[in-house]
Design a protein around this motif. Structure first.
Motif, PDB file in Angstrom:
ATOM      1  N   THR A  97       0.843  -1.219   0.000  1.00  0.00           N
ATOM      2  CA  THR A  97       0.000   0.000   0.000  1.00  0.00           C
ATOM      3  C   THR A  97       0.868   1.255   0.000  1.00  0.00           C
ATOM      4  O   THR A  97       0.536   2.230  -0.678  1.00  0.00           O
ATOM      5  CB  THR A  97      -0.970   0.041   1.206  1.00  0.00           C
ATOM      6  OG1 THR A  97      -0.227   0.109   2.420  1.00  0.00           O
ATOM      7  CG2 THR A  97      -1.893  -1.152   1.229  1.00  0.00           C
ATOM      8  N   ARG A 124       2.344   1.531  -3.590  1.00  0.00           N
ATOM      9  CA  ARG A 124       1.320   1.955  -4.551  1.00  0.00           C
ATOM     10  C   ARG A 124       1.047   3.465  -4.421  1.00  0.00           C
ATOM     11  O   ARG A 124       0.974   4.184  -5.411  1.00  0.00           O
ATOM     12  CB  ARG A 124       0.021   1.176  -4.309  1.00  0.00           C
ATOM     13  CG  ARG A 124      -1.155   1.704  -5.115  1.00  0.00           C
ATOM     14  CD  ARG A 124      -2.463   1.376  -4.445  1.00  0.00           C
ATOM     15  NE  ARG A 124      -2.505   1.860  -3.087  1.00  0.00           N
ATOM     16  CZ  ARG A 124      -3.214   1.301  -2.113  1.00  0.00           C
ATOM     17  NH1 ARG A 124      -3.936   0.229  -2.356  1.00  0.00           N
ATOM     18  NH2 ARG A 124      -3.201   1.809  -0.893  1.00  0.00           N
ATOM     19  N   ARG A 166       3.793   5.365  -5.882  1.00  0.00           N
ATOM     20  CA  ARG A 166       3.772   5.283  -7.343  1.00  0.00           C
ATOM     21  C   ARG A 166       2.809   6.306  -7.934  1.00  0.00           C
ATOM     22  O   ARG A 166       3.110   6.968  -8.922  1.00  0.00           O
ATOM     23  CB  ARG A 166       3.344   3.871  -7.765  1.00  0.00           C
ATOM     24  CG  ARG A 166       3.306   3.672  -9.277  1.00  0.00           C
ATOM     25  CD  ARG A 166       2.676   2.352  -9.652  1.00  0.00           C
ATOM     26  NE  ARG A 166       1.221   2.424  -9.604  1.00  0.00           N
ATOM     27  CZ  ARG A 166       0.422   1.362  -9.538  1.00  0.00           C
ATOM     28  NH1 ARG A 166       0.941   0.148  -9.460  1.00  0.00           N
ATOM     29  NH2 ARG A 166      -0.878   1.511  -9.519  1.00  0.00           N
ATOM     30  N   ILE A 167       1.640   6.444  -7.341  1.00  0.00           N
ATOM     31  CA  ILE A 167       0.650   7.400  -7.847  1.00  0.00           C
ATOM     32  C   ILE A 167       1.195   8.816  -7.728  1.00  0.00           C
ATOM     33  O   ILE A 167       1.098   9.631  -8.648  1.00  0.00           O
ATOM     34  CB  ILE A 167      -0.676   7.251  -7.070  1.00  0.00           C
ATOM     35  CG1 ILE A 167      -1.298   5.897  -7.379  1.00  0.00           C
ATOM     36  CG2 ILE A 167      -1.640   8.382  -7.411  1.00  0.00           C
ATOM     37  CD1 ILE A 167      -2.495   5.555  -6.538  1.00  0.00           C
ATOM     38  N   ARG A 170       1.899   9.919 -11.483  1.00  0.00           N
ATOM     39  CA  ARG A 170       0.762  10.729 -11.899  1.00  0.00           C
ATOM     40  C   ARG A 170       0.755  12.094 -11.240  1.00  0.00           C
ATOM     41  O   ARG A 170      -0.106  12.915 -11.515  1.00  0.00           O
ATOM     42  CB  ARG A 170      -0.551   9.985 -11.611  1.00  0.00           C
ATOM     43  CG  ARG A 170      -0.733   8.869 -12.626  1.00  0.00           C
ATOM     44  CD  ARG A 170      -1.770   7.842 -12.260  1.00  0.00           C
ATOM     45  NE  ARG A 170      -3.000   8.379 -11.718  1.00  0.00           N
ATOM     46  CZ  ARG A 170      -4.002   7.640 -11.258  1.00  0.00           C
ATOM     47  NH1 ARG A 170      -3.894   6.333 -11.273  1.00  0.00           N
ATOM     48  NH2 ARG A 170      -5.085   8.167 -10.771  1.00  0.00           N
ATOM     49  N   GLN A 218      -0.193  12.936  -8.431  1.00  0.00           N
ATOM     50  CA  GLN A 218      -1.500  13.154  -7.828  1.00  0.00           C
ATOM     51  C   GLN A 218      -1.460  12.760  -6.381  1.00  0.00           C
ATOM     52  O   GLN A 218      -0.781  11.825  -5.998  1.00  0.00           O
ATOM     53  CB  GLN A 218      -2.545  12.251  -8.502  1.00  0.00           C
ATOM     54  CG  GLN A 218      -3.194  12.870  -9.694  1.00  0.00           C
ATOM     55  CD  GLN A 218      -4.251  11.945 -10.268  1.00  0.00           C
ATOM     56  OE1 GLN A 218      -4.785  11.091  -9.581  1.00  0.00           O
ATOM     57  NE2 GLN A 218      -4.544  12.145 -11.530  1.00  0.00           N
ATOM     58  N   ASN A 219      -2.253  13.473  -5.635  1.00  0.00           N
ATOM     59  CA  ASN A 219      -2.514  13.070  -4.278  1.00  0.00           C
ATOM     60  C   ASN A 219      -3.441  11.854  -4.320  1.00  0.00           C
ATOM     61  O   ASN A 219      -4.284  11.765  -5.179  1.00  0.00           O
ATOM     62  CB  ASN A 219      -3.201  14.251  -3.595  1.00  0.00           C
ATOM     63  CG  ASN A 219      -3.613  13.930  -2.201  1.00  0.00           C
ATOM     64  OD1 ASN A 219      -2.950  13.175  -1.501  1.00  0.00           O
ATOM     65  ND2 ASN A 219      -4.717  14.501  -1.784  1.00  0.00           N
ATOM     66  N   ARG A 220      -3.250  10.894  -3.423  1.00  0.00           N
ATOM     67  CA  ARG A 220      -4.209   9.799  -3.364  1.00  0.00           C
ATOM     68  C   ARG A 220      -4.926   9.816  -2.026  1.00  0.00           C
ATOM     69  O   ARG A 220      -4.353   9.474  -1.007  1.00  0.00           O
ATOM     70  CB  ARG A 220      -3.547   8.447  -3.532  1.00  0.00           C
ATOM     71  CG  ARG A 220      -4.563   7.306  -3.511  1.00  0.00           C
ATOM     72  CD  ARG A 220      -3.871   5.985  -3.702  1.00  0.00           C
ATOM     73  NE  ARG A 220      -4.807   4.894  -3.877  1.00  0.00           N
ATOM     74  CZ  ARG A 220      -5.321   4.199  -2.875  1.00  0.00           C
ATOM     75  NH1 ARG A 220      -5.041   4.502  -1.641  1.00  0.00           N
ATOM     76  NH2 ARG A 220      -6.146   3.192  -3.121  1.00  0.00           N
ATOM     77  N   PRO A 221      -6.189  10.236  -2.034  1.00  0.00           N
ATOM     78  CA  PRO A 221      -6.935  10.257  -0.782  1.00  0.00           C
ATOM     79  C   PRO A 221      -6.982   8.872  -0.141  1.00  0.00           C
ATOM     80  O   PRO A 221      -7.210   7.879  -0.830  1.00  0.00           O
ATOM     81  CB  PRO A 221      -8.341  10.694  -1.218  1.00  0.00           C
ATOM     82  CG  PRO A 221      -8.158  11.352  -2.544  1.00  0.00           C
ATOM     83  CD  PRO A 221      -6.983  10.705  -3.180  1.00  0.00           C
ATOM     84  N   GLN A 222      -6.745   8.820   1.152  1.00  0.00           N
ATOM     85  CA  GLN A 222      -6.736   7.567   1.917  1.00  0.00           C
ATOM     86  C   GLN A 222      -7.945   7.512   2.835  1.00  0.00           C
ATOM     87  O   GLN A 222      -8.332   8.539   3.369  1.00  0.00           O
ATOM     88  CB  GLN A 222      -5.525   7.534   2.859  1.00  0.00           C
ATOM     89  CG  GLN A 222      -4.218   7.801   2.221  1.00  0.00           C
ATOM     90  CD  GLN A 222      -3.793   6.634   1.393  1.00  0.00           C
ATOM     91  OE1 GLN A 222      -4.201   5.505   1.645  1.00  0.00           O
ATOM     92  NE2 GLN A 222      -3.028   6.907   0.373  1.00  0.00           N
ATOM     93  N   PRO A 223      -8.463   6.313   3.083  1.00  0.00           N
ATOM     94  CA  PRO A 223      -9.494   6.211   4.124  1.00  0.00           C
ATOM     95  C   PRO A 223      -8.937   6.690   5.456  1.00  0.00           C
ATOM     96  O   PRO A 223      -7.739   6.570   5.703  1.00  0.00           O
ATOM     97  CB  PRO A 223      -9.808   4.724   4.186  1.00  0.00           C
ATOM     98  CG  PRO A 223      -9.294   4.141   2.921  1.00  0.00           C
ATOM     99  CD  PRO A 223      -8.163   5.018   2.471  1.00  0.00           C
ATOM    100  N   ALA A 229     -12.410   6.644  -0.780  1.00  0.00           N
ATOM    101  CA  ALA A 229     -11.773   6.793   0.539  1.00  0.00           C
ATOM    102  C   ALA A 229     -12.784   7.296   1.565  1.00  0.00           C
ATOM    103  O   ALA A 229     -12.785   6.865   2.720  1.00  0.00           O
ATOM    104  CB  ALA A 229     -10.583   7.741   0.448  1.00  0.00           C
ATOM    105  N   SER A 236     -14.134   5.138   4.774  1.00  0.00           N
ATOM    106  CA  SER A 236     -13.973   5.705   6.113  1.00  0.00           C
ATOM    107  C   SER A 236     -15.215   5.458   6.970  1.00  0.00           C
ATOM    108  O   SER A 236     -15.134   5.387   8.188  1.00  0.00           O
ATOM    109  CB  SER A 236     -13.736   7.220   6.039  1.00  0.00           C
ATOM    110  OG  SER A 236     -12.541   7.493   5.338  1.00  0.00           O
TER     111      SER A 236
END
Lengths: 218, 213
Positions: free
Chosen positions: A119, A122, A125-126, A130, A132-137, B29, B33
Protein backbone atom coordinates in the motif's frame (compact mmCIF):
# COMPACT_ATOMS: atom_id res chain seq x y z
CA UNK A 1 -13.50 5.17 -17.85
CA UNK A 2 -15.58 3.63 -15.15
CA UNK A 3 -18.37 1.29 -16.05
CA UNK A 4 -20.77 -0.06 -13.53
CA UNK A 5 -23.38 -2.56 -14.52
CA UNK A 6 -25.14 -3.22 -11.24
CA UNK A 7 -25.53 0.36 -10.24
CA UNK A 8 -28.40 0.18 -7.84
CA UNK A 9 -27.89 -3.25 -6.43
CA UNK A 10 -26.93 -3.76 -2.86
CA UNK A 11 -24.31 -6.26 -1.89
CA UNK A 12 -26.87 -8.81 -0.81
CA UNK A 13 -28.74 -8.86 -4.09
CA UNK A 14 -25.70 -9.14 -6.32
CA UNK A 15 -25.35 -12.46 -8.14
CA UNK A 16 -22.75 -14.66 -6.48
CA UNK A 17 -19.27 -14.57 -7.93
CA UNK A 18 -18.71 -17.16 -10.58
CA UNK A 19 -22.06 -16.74 -12.33
CA UNK A 20 -20.80 -14.09 -14.70
CA UNK A 21 -20.98 -15.37 -18.23
CA UNK A 22 -18.33 -13.50 -20.18
CA UNK A 23 -16.01 -12.86 -17.29
CA UNK A 24 -12.73 -14.47 -16.51
CA UNK A 25 -13.81 -16.76 -13.72
CA UNK A 26 -11.11 -17.97 -11.43
CA UNK A 27 -11.94 -21.14 -9.62
CA UNK A 28 -9.80 -21.93 -6.66
CA UNK A 29 -10.34 -24.22 -3.73
CA UNK A 30 -8.04 -22.31 -1.45
CA UNK A 31 -8.70 -24.36 1.67
CA UNK A 32 -7.08 -27.40 0.15
CA UNK A 33 -3.88 -25.70 -1.01
CA UNK A 34 -0.69 -26.81 0.69
CA UNK A 35 1.34 -24.22 2.54
CA UNK A 36 4.73 -23.22 1.28
CA UNK A 37 7.84 -23.19 3.38
CA UNK A 38 7.68 -20.14 5.64
CA UNK A 39 11.13 -18.77 4.70
CA UNK A 40 10.21 -17.43 1.31
CA UNK A 41 6.53 -16.71 1.76
CA UNK A 42 4.69 -13.44 1.37
CA UNK A 43 3.40 -13.57 4.89
CA UNK A 44 6.21 -15.12 6.83
CA UNK A 45 5.12 -14.44 10.44
CA UNK A 46 8.72 -13.44 11.09
CA UNK A 47 8.15 -10.29 9.03
CA UNK A 48 5.43 -9.22 11.45
CA UNK A 49 7.75 -9.84 14.41
CA UNK A 50 10.50 -7.78 12.73
CA UNK A 51 8.04 -4.95 12.11
CA UNK A 52 7.14 -4.98 15.78
CA UNK A 53 10.84 -4.77 16.64
CA UNK A 54 11.10 -1.72 14.37
CA UNK A 55 7.98 -0.19 15.91
CA UNK A 56 8.73 -0.79 19.57
CA UNK A 57 12.51 -0.61 19.68
CA UNK A 58 13.57 1.28 16.54
CA UNK A 59 15.55 -1.84 15.80
CA UNK A 60 17.92 -1.10 12.89
CA UNK A 61 19.00 -4.73 12.49
CA UNK A 62 15.36 -5.77 12.03
CA UNK A 63 14.90 -2.92 9.56
CA UNK A 64 17.94 -4.11 7.59
CA UNK A 65 16.44 -7.60 7.20
CA UNK A 66 13.17 -6.10 5.96
CA UNK A 67 15.03 -3.75 3.61
CA UNK A 68 17.12 -6.54 2.10
CA UNK A 69 14.02 -8.59 1.36
CA UNK A 70 11.51 -5.95 0.32
CA UNK A 71 13.48 -3.10 -1.33
CA UNK A 72 14.43 -5.11 -4.48
CA UNK A 73 10.82 -6.30 -4.76
CA UNK A 74 9.43 -2.78 -4.47
CA UNK A 75 11.94 -1.61 -7.06
CA UNK A 76 10.91 -4.45 -9.38
CA UNK A 77 7.23 -3.65 -8.82
CA UNK A 78 7.77 0.05 -9.63
CA UNK A 79 9.71 -0.77 -12.80
CA UNK A 80 6.87 -3.06 -13.92
CA UNK A 81 4.52 -0.19 -13.17
CA UNK A 82 6.34 2.09 -15.59
CA UNK A 83 9.08 3.78 -13.57
CA UNK A 84 12.66 3.93 -14.86
CA UNK A 85 15.37 2.24 -12.80
CA UNK A 86 16.67 5.42 -11.16
CA UNK A 87 13.24 6.59 -10.14
CA UNK A 88 12.29 3.11 -8.90
CA UNK A 89 15.44 2.89 -6.79
CA UNK A 90 14.80 6.27 -5.23
CA UNK A 91 11.17 5.43 -4.52
CA UNK A 92 12.01 2.04 -3.04
CA UNK A 93 14.30 3.93 -0.62
CA UNK A 94 11.46 6.34 0.21
CA UNK A 95 9.01 3.50 0.73
CA UNK A 96 11.34 1.77 3.18
CA UNK A 97 11.93 5.03 5.06
CA UNK A 98 8.15 5.39 5.32
CA UNK A 99 7.95 1.85 6.70
CA UNK A 100 10.28 2.99 9.49
CA UNK A 101 8.51 6.28 10.09
CA UNK A 102 4.97 4.92 10.09
CA UNK A 103 5.62 1.58 11.76
CA UNK A 104 3.16 2.49 14.54
CA UNK A 105 0.33 2.26 11.97
CA UNK A 106 1.12 -1.33 10.99
CA UNK A 107 -1.60 -3.64 12.31
CA UNK A 108 -0.60 -7.32 12.04
CA UNK A 109 -4.20 -8.42 12.77
CA UNK A 110 -5.34 -6.73 9.55
CA UNK A 111 -2.38 -6.91 7.18
CA UNK A 112 0.69 -8.97 6.43
CA UNK A 113 3.91 -6.94 6.10
CA UNK A 114 3.89 -7.52 2.33
CA UNK A 115 0.33 -6.13 2.17
CA UNK A 116 1.21 -3.05 4.16
CA UNK A 117 4.38 -2.36 2.19
CA UNK A 118 2.43 -2.77 -1.06
CA UNK A 119 0.00 0.00 0.00
CA UNK A 120 2.88 2.38 0.71
CA UNK A 121 4.57 1.53 -2.60
CA UNK A 122 1.32 1.95 -4.55
CA UNK A 123 0.66 5.37 -3.01
CA UNK A 124 4.21 6.44 -3.75
CA UNK A 125 3.77 5.28 -7.34
CA UNK A 126 0.65 7.40 -7.85
CA UNK A 127 2.43 10.34 -6.32
CA UNK A 128 5.46 9.82 -8.56
CA UNK A 129 4.01 8.78 -11.93
CA UNK A 130 0.76 10.73 -11.90
CA UNK A 131 1.77 13.58 -9.63
CA UNK A 132 -1.50 13.15 -7.83
CA UNK A 133 -2.51 13.07 -4.28
CA UNK A 134 -4.21 9.80 -3.36
CA UNK A 135 -6.94 10.26 -0.78
CA UNK A 136 -6.74 7.57 1.92
CA UNK A 137 -9.49 6.21 4.12
CA UNK A 138 -9.47 7.68 7.60
CA UNK A 139 -7.25 5.72 10.02
CA UNK A 140 -9.13 4.04 12.80
CA UNK A 141 -8.44 6.63 15.46
CA UNK A 142 -7.58 4.22 18.26
CA UNK A 143 -5.02 2.60 15.97
CA UNK A 144 -3.63 -0.91 16.13
CA UNK A 145 -3.71 -2.65 19.49
CA UNK A 146 -0.27 -2.40 21.11
CA UNK A 147 -0.40 -6.05 22.24
CA UNK A 148 -2.54 -7.93 19.72
CA UNK A 149 -3.47 -11.53 20.37
CA UNK A 150 -0.75 -13.59 18.66
CA UNK A 151 -3.34 -16.14 17.51
CA UNK A 152 -5.08 -13.38 15.52
CA UNK A 153 -1.77 -12.25 14.06
CA UNK A 154 -0.85 -15.78 12.99
CA UNK A 155 -4.29 -16.47 11.56
CA UNK A 156 -4.16 -13.36 9.38
CA UNK A 157 -0.64 -14.19 8.14
CA UNK A 158 -1.91 -17.69 7.35
CA UNK A 159 -4.89 -16.35 5.38
CA UNK A 160 -2.57 -14.08 3.43
CA UNK A 161 -0.30 -17.02 2.69
CA UNK A 162 -3.23 -19.12 1.50
CA UNK A 163 -4.31 -16.28 -0.76
CA UNK A 164 -0.80 -15.91 -2.20
CA UNK A 165 -0.64 -19.68 -2.77
CA UNK A 166 -3.98 -19.66 -4.54
CA UNK A 167 -2.78 -16.86 -6.83
CA UNK A 168 0.53 -18.62 -7.49
CA UNK A 169 -1.23 -21.76 -8.69
CA UNK A 170 -3.51 -19.97 -11.14
CA UNK A 171 -3.07 -20.55 -14.85
CA UNK A 172 -0.46 -18.11 -16.15
CA UNK A 173 -2.95 -16.09 -18.19
CA UNK A 174 -5.18 -15.36 -15.22
CA UNK A 175 -2.23 -14.54 -12.97
CA UNK A 176 -0.89 -12.14 -15.60
CA UNK A 177 -4.21 -10.33 -15.67
CA UNK A 178 -4.15 -9.81 -11.91
CA UNK A 179 -0.54 -8.64 -12.00
CA UNK A 180 -1.35 -6.20 -14.80
CA UNK A 181 -4.18 -4.77 -12.71
CA UNK A 182 -1.78 -4.08 -9.84
CA UNK A 183 0.89 -2.68 -12.13
CA UNK A 184 -1.76 -0.13 -13.10
CA UNK A 185 -2.19 -1.39 -16.65
CA UNK A 186 -5.89 -2.26 -16.62
CA UNK A 187 -8.88 0.04 -16.82
CA UNK A 188 -11.74 -0.27 -14.37
CA UNK A 189 -13.89 -2.11 -16.92
CA UNK A 190 -11.07 -4.60 -17.56
CA UNK A 191 -10.67 -5.07 -13.81
CA UNK A 192 -14.41 -5.73 -13.56
CA UNK A 193 -13.89 -8.88 -15.64
CA UNK A 194 -11.68 -10.41 -12.97
CA UNK A 195 -14.02 -12.29 -10.67
CA UNK A 196 -13.96 -15.23 -8.35
CA UNK A 197 -10.91 -14.22 -6.32
CA UNK A 198 -10.89 -16.25 -3.09
CA UNK A 199 -11.20 -13.37 -0.67
CA UNK A 200 -13.91 -14.80 1.59
CA UNK A 201 -11.73 -16.06 4.42
CA UNK A 202 -9.35 -13.13 4.66
CA UNK A 203 -12.19 -10.64 4.35
CA UNK A 204 -14.07 -12.20 7.29
CA UNK A 205 -10.88 -12.16 9.34
CA UNK A 206 -10.24 -8.48 8.65
CA UNK A 207 -13.91 -7.69 9.31
CA UNK A 208 -13.61 -9.34 12.74
CA UNK A 209 -10.42 -7.42 13.50
CA UNK A 210 -12.19 -4.17 12.63
CA UNK A 211 -15.13 -5.06 14.89
CA UNK A 212 -12.75 -5.84 17.72
CA UNK A 213 -11.06 -2.46 17.31
CA UNK A 214 -14.41 -0.66 17.23
CA UNK A 215 -15.39 -2.52 20.39
CA UNK A 216 -12.17 -1.51 22.18
CA UNK A 217 -12.91 2.11 21.38
CA UNK A 218 -16.29 2.05 23.13
CA UNK B 1 -29.01 2.07 10.59
CA UNK B 2 -26.14 0.17 8.95
CA UNK B 3 -25.00 1.20 5.49
CA UNK B 4 -27.24 -0.33 2.80
CA UNK B 5 -25.59 0.75 -0.44
CA UNK B 6 -21.97 -0.26 -0.95
CA UNK B 7 -19.20 -0.10 -3.52
CA UNK B 8 -18.77 -2.87 -6.06
CA UNK B 9 -15.84 -5.26 -5.61
CA UNK B 10 -14.36 -4.23 -8.98
CA UNK B 11 -14.34 -0.59 -7.88
CA UNK B 12 -12.56 -1.47 -4.64
CA UNK B 13 -10.06 -3.60 -6.56
CA UNK B 14 -9.38 -0.72 -8.97
CA UNK B 15 -8.87 1.58 -5.98
CA UNK B 16 -6.48 -0.95 -4.38
CA UNK B 17 -4.61 -1.26 -7.68
CA UNK B 18 -4.34 2.52 -7.87
CA UNK B 19 -5.77 3.02 -11.34
CA UNK B 20 -8.65 5.44 -10.73
CA UNK B 21 -8.79 9.25 -11.17
CA UNK B 22 -8.23 11.34 -8.05
CA UNK B 23 -11.90 12.35 -7.67
CA UNK B 24 -13.01 8.69 -7.55
CA UNK B 25 -10.21 7.87 -5.13
CA UNK B 26 -11.61 10.62 -2.91
CA UNK B 27 -15.21 9.36 -2.83
CA UNK B 28 -14.08 5.75 -2.32
CA UNK B 29 -11.77 6.79 0.54
CA UNK B 30 -14.67 8.75 2.07
CA UNK B 31 -17.10 5.81 1.81
CA UNK B 32 -14.56 3.33 3.19
CA UNK B 33 -13.97 5.71 6.11
CA UNK B 34 -17.64 5.17 7.04
CA UNK B 35 -18.06 1.51 6.00
CA UNK B 36 -16.14 -1.35 7.67
CA UNK B 37 -17.57 -3.85 5.21
CA UNK B 38 -16.00 -2.15 2.23
CA UNK B 39 -12.85 -1.48 4.28
CA UNK B 40 -12.46 -5.24 4.88
CA UNK B 41 -12.97 -5.94 1.16
CA UNK B 42 -10.49 -3.23 0.23
CA UNK B 43 -7.84 -4.54 2.63
CA UNK B 44 -8.32 -8.02 1.11
CA UNK B 45 -7.56 -6.57 -2.33
CA UNK B 46 -4.52 -4.89 -0.79
CA UNK B 47 -3.40 -8.37 0.32
CA UNK B 48 -3.48 -9.48 -3.34
CA UNK B 49 -1.28 -6.46 -4.11
CA UNK B 50 1.12 -7.65 -1.40
CA UNK B 51 1.25 -11.09 -3.01
CA UNK B 52 1.92 -9.49 -6.41
CA UNK B 53 4.83 -7.47 -4.98
CA UNK B 54 6.17 -10.56 -3.23
CA UNK B 55 6.22 -12.51 -6.49
CA UNK B 56 7.47 -9.69 -8.69
CA UNK B 57 10.84 -10.17 -10.28
CA UNK B 58 13.35 -8.47 -7.99
CA UNK B 59 15.36 -5.52 -9.31
CA UNK B 60 18.69 -5.35 -7.55
CA UNK B 61 19.26 -2.24 -5.47
CA UNK B 62 22.53 -0.40 -6.06
CA UNK B 63 25.45 -1.22 -3.78
CA UNK B 64 25.35 0.84 -0.64
CA UNK B 65 21.59 1.43 -0.78
CA UNK B 66 21.03 -0.18 2.61
CA UNK B 67 23.77 1.95 4.17
CA UNK B 68 22.15 5.01 2.61
CA UNK B 69 18.74 4.03 3.95
CA UNK B 70 20.15 3.50 7.44
CA UNK B 71 21.84 6.91 7.27
CA UNK B 72 18.49 8.44 6.30
CA UNK B 73 16.82 6.90 9.32
CA UNK B 74 19.07 9.06 11.50
CA UNK B 75 17.31 12.07 10.03
CA UNK B 76 13.86 10.53 10.15
CA UNK B 77 11.57 11.10 13.04
CA UNK B 78 9.99 7.89 14.23
CA UNK B 79 6.43 9.18 14.38
CA UNK B 80 4.68 8.65 17.67
CA UNK B 81 1.26 7.01 17.69
CA UNK B 82 -1.25 9.77 17.96
CA UNK B 83 -4.92 8.93 18.31
CA UNK B 84 -6.91 11.01 15.86
CA UNK B 85 -10.60 10.95 16.45
CA UNK B 86 -12.70 12.69 13.84
CA UNK B 87 -15.90 14.00 15.38
CA UNK B 88 -16.88 16.06 12.32
CA UNK B 89 -19.54 15.26 9.74
CA UNK B 90 -17.00 15.00 6.93
CA UNK B 91 -14.68 11.97 6.87
CA UNK B 92 -10.99 12.91 7.16
CA UNK B 93 -10.09 12.50 3.46
CA UNK B 94 -12.83 15.01 2.60
CA UNK B 95 -11.80 17.42 5.34
CA UNK B 96 -8.36 17.47 3.73
CA UNK B 97 -9.92 18.77 0.49
CA UNK B 98 -12.36 21.18 2.12
CA UNK B 99 -9.84 22.52 4.62
CA UNK B 100 -12.16 21.80 7.55
CA UNK B 101 -15.60 20.42 8.33
CA UNK B 102 -19.06 21.43 7.01
CA UNK B 103 -18.68 25.06 8.14
CA UNK B 104 -15.54 25.44 5.99
CA UNK B 105 -17.29 24.52 2.72
CA UNK B 106 -17.43 27.46 0.31
CA UNK B 107 -20.86 26.97 -1.23
CA UNK B 108 -22.00 28.58 -4.47
CA UNK B 109 -25.67 28.73 -5.23
CA UNK B 110 -26.80 26.99 -8.43
CA UNK B 111 -30.50 27.90 -8.06
CA UNK B 112 -33.63 26.55 -6.34
CA UNK B 113 -31.79 26.53 -3.02
CA UNK B 114 -29.31 23.94 -4.32
CA UNK B 115 -25.66 24.80 -3.66
CA UNK B 116 -22.41 23.19 -4.69
CA UNK B 117 -18.69 23.38 -4.01
CA UNK B 118 -16.25 21.93 -6.54
CA UNK B 119 -13.23 20.30 -4.93
CA UNK B 120 -9.73 20.62 -6.39
CA UNK B 121 -8.84 17.29 -8.03
CA UNK B 122 -7.16 16.26 -11.27
CA UNK B 123 -9.27 17.07 -14.32
CA UNK B 124 -10.04 13.51 -15.47
CA UNK B 125 -13.06 13.48 -13.13
CA UNK B 126 -14.94 16.05 -11.06
CA UNK B 127 -15.74 15.96 -7.35
CA UNK B 128 -18.27 18.35 -5.86
CA UNK B 129 -20.20 18.71 -2.66
CA UNK B 130 -23.93 19.26 -3.11
CA UNK B 131 -26.36 20.89 -0.70
CA UNK B 132 -29.99 19.97 -1.40
CA UNK B 133 -32.63 21.65 0.78
CA UNK B 134 -34.95 19.28 2.68
CA UNK B 135 -37.68 18.03 0.34
CA UNK B 136 -36.08 19.46 -2.81
CA UNK B 137 -35.15 17.56 -5.97
CA UNK B 138 -32.01 17.65 -8.07
CA UNK B 139 -33.13 18.33 -11.67
CA UNK B 140 -33.82 15.20 -13.70
CA UNK B 141 -30.56 14.18 -15.31
CA UNK B 142 -28.75 11.28 -16.92
CA UNK B 143 -25.04 10.60 -17.28
CA UNK B 144 -22.65 10.23 -20.13
CA UNK B 145 -20.27 8.41 -17.81
CA UNK B 146 -20.37 7.21 -14.21
CA UNK B 147 -21.65 9.23 -11.28
CA UNK B 148 -21.11 8.20 -7.67
CA UNK B 149 -22.98 9.99 -4.90
CA UNK B 150 -22.12 9.57 -1.22
CA UNK B 151 -24.54 10.88 1.42
CA UNK B 152 -22.86 12.81 4.24
CA UNK B 153 -25.89 14.35 5.95
CA UNK B 154 -29.64 13.79 5.63
CA UNK B 155 -30.93 11.32 3.05
CA UNK B 156 -32.36 11.15 -0.45
CA UNK B 157 -34.55 8.81 -2.45
CA UNK B 158 -34.31 7.87 -6.08
CA UNK B 159 -35.37 4.93 -8.23
CA UNK B 160 -32.66 2.83 -6.59
CA UNK B 161 -34.02 3.26 -3.07
CA UNK B 162 -33.28 5.39 -0.03
CA UNK B 163 -29.75 6.62 0.66
CA UNK B 164 -28.68 7.86 4.10
CA UNK B 165 -25.33 8.84 5.61
CA UNK B 166 -22.56 6.55 4.34
CA UNK B 167 -24.63 5.06 1.50
CA UNK B 168 -23.16 5.38 -1.97
CA UNK B 169 -25.23 5.50 -5.15
CA UNK B 170 -23.56 4.47 -8.41
CA UNK B 171 -25.27 5.50 -11.65
CA UNK B 172 -24.03 5.10 -15.20
CA UNK B 173 -25.05 6.29 -18.65
CA UNK B 174 -28.21 4.18 -18.76
CA UNK B 175 -29.82 5.69 -15.70
CA UNK B 176 -31.92 8.82 -15.69
CA UNK B 177 -32.73 9.72 -12.16
CA UNK B 178 -34.15 12.42 -9.96
CA UNK B 179 -32.93 12.23 -6.39
CA UNK B 180 -35.24 13.91 -3.85
CA UNK B 181 -33.97 14.92 -0.42
CA UNK B 182 -35.84 13.74 2.70
CA UNK B 183 -38.16 16.28 4.34
CA UNK B 184 -36.55 15.96 7.77
CA UNK B 185 -33.16 17.49 7.03
CA UNK B 186 -31.13 19.27 4.34
CA UNK B 187 -29.08 16.77 2.41
CA UNK B 188 -25.33 17.10 1.83
CA UNK B 189 -23.65 14.73 -0.63
CA UNK B 190 -20.35 14.24 -2.35
CA UNK B 191 -20.91 13.62 -6.07
CA UNK B 192 -18.20 12.48 -8.48
CA UNK B 193 -18.57 12.27 -12.25
CA UNK B 194 -16.19 11.32 -15.04
CA UNK B 195 -18.30 13.13 -17.66
CA UNK B 196 -20.69 16.10 -17.51
CA UNK B 197 -24.29 15.38 -16.53
CA UNK B 198 -26.99 15.76 -19.16
CA UNK B 199 -30.04 17.59 -17.85
CA UNK B 200 -33.42 17.28 -19.50
CA UNK B 201 -34.95 20.59 -20.50
CA UNK B 202 -33.32 23.76 -21.82
CA UNK B 203 -33.08 25.93 -18.72
CA UNK B 204 -31.06 23.53 -16.58
CA UNK B 205 -28.71 23.07 -19.52
CA UNK B 206 -28.05 26.80 -19.69
CA UNK B 207 -27.54 26.91 -15.94
CA UNK B 208 -25.18 23.96 -16.28
CA UNK B 209 -22.84 25.98 -18.48
CA UNK B 210 -22.28 28.38 -15.64
CA UNK B 211 -22.37 25.96 -12.74
CA UNK B 212 -19.97 23.37 -14.19
CA UNK B 213 -22.09 20.40 -13.23
Amino acid sequence: MITQTHSSETRASRPPLGQATESVVLNMAMETKPLSTPDSSASNPEWAALMQQVRDHQDRAAFSVLFTHFAPRIKGFLIKSGADATMAEECAQDVMTTVWRKSHLFDPTRAAVSTWIFTIARNRRIDMLRRQNRPQPEDLPWGPEPEPDQADVLALQQDTENLAQALATLPAQQRDLIEKAYFGELSQSEIAKITGLPLGTIKSRIRLALERLRHIMK
Amino acid sequence: MPIQHHLEDATLMAYAAGSLPEAFNLIIAAHVSLCDDCRATLESYDAIGGAVVEHTECAEMSPGSLAQALARLELTVHEAPEPRRNTGALPTPLQDYVGGDLDAIRWRSIGMGVKQAILPTSSDATARLLFIPAGAAIPDHSHAGTEMTLVLQGAFQDEGGRYARGDIDVADGDVTHMPIADMAEDCICLAVTDAPLKFKGLLPRIAQKFARI
